[in-house]
Design a protein around this motif. Structure first.
Motif, short mmCIF file in Angstrom:
data_model
loop_
_atom_site.label_atom_id
_atom_site.label_comp_id
_atom_site.label_asym_id
_atom_site.label_seq_id
_atom_site.Cartn_x
_atom_site.Cartn_y
_atom_site.Cartn_z
N TYR A 1 -4.19 10.25 0.94
CA TYR A 1 -4.74 9.28 1.33
C TYR A 1 -4.84 9.43 2.86
N LYS A 2 -6.30 9.47 3.35
CA LYS A 2 -6.70 9.45 4.81
C LYS A 2 -6.18 10.52 5.60
N HIS B 1 0.97 -1.04 0.09
CA HIS B 1 0.02 0.11 0.02
C HIS B 1 0.85 1.44 -0.08
N SER C 1 2.21 1.80 -3.24
CA SER C 1 0.80 2.12 -4.51
C SER C 1 0.65 3.66 -4.63
N GLU C 2 -0.40 3.95 -5.70
CA GLU C 2 -0.56 5.39 -5.80
C GLU C 2 -1.12 6.30 -4.63
N ASP C 3 -1.84 5.35 -3.89
CA ASP C 3 -2.25 6.07 -2.43
C ASP C 3 -1.10 6.76 -1.80
#
Length: 187
Positions: A161-162, A91, A94-96
């Motif tokens: 992200y988040k 994760h 990843s792109e996030d």
């Protein structure tokens, strides 16, 4: 005769000026470490990133510059194991987060270094995901080693992200914007 005397005087004057000794010291990547800690409301995770290349530049034994390349494909979680570790490592790559399959490296270039009481104050440019932003941190240099700790705001590099400041997610699911890097260099 006066002209010859003046030329000789000028040559002698310049020959007694102290010469500057500039030395570039390559960082021993095998013995150097970059540790990261990312925080969320319910805890934290930590791990490492491998340094690909680095050097510190000294003038008359005073730190004046440096540059580094970090291997973002090496992001490694150290507080988990098994499937949880594999999922978080994937994760983060990843792109996030760091999109490290597309942006394989991150770089840091020292722009200005000033001597302070306990080491050096460093102004540098940090590039993550091809986005370059200034960072300021203190660095301690002792013998053939250097250490620093710095906070990085991930949102400045389009890693949202988040993020509670960038989205309307529930606060208990939020990941804090800043993460810590602890760097120990051997050269």
């Amino acid at each position: 005769m006066k002209k010859i005397s003046l030329v000789l005087l000028a040559i002698l004057s310049f020959s007694f000026l102290p010469s500057s000794k500039v030395e570039t010291k390559k960082v021993n990547i095998s013995n150097s470490t970059i540790k990261w800690v990312g925080y969320k409301l319910t805890g934290k995770h930590e791990g490492t990133i491998t340094l690909k290349k680095g050097e510190l530049i000294f003038e008359n034994n005073t730190l004046v510059g440096g540059n580094f390349i970090m291997d973002m494909t090496s992001i490694n979680t150290t507080d988990l194991s098994g499937g949880s570790k594999e999922r978080l490592d994937g994760h983060l790559k990843s792109e996030d987060f760091f999109d490290s399959y597309k942006f394989k490296t991150a770089t840091m270039v020292f722009k200005n270094v000033k001597r302070i009481t306990n080491g050096y104050s460093v102004n540098a440019d940090l590039s993550i995901k091809n986005i370059t932003k200034p960072v300021i941190f203190n660095m301690d240099v002792n013998g053939n080693s250097a250490k620093t700790k710095l906070k990085i705001d991930r949102t400045k590099y389009n890693i949202t992200y988040k993020s509670a400041t960038m989205t309307s997610i529930l606060k208990d699911k939020a990941i804090y914007d800043e993460f810590d890097l602890s760097v120990s260099l051997k050269f």
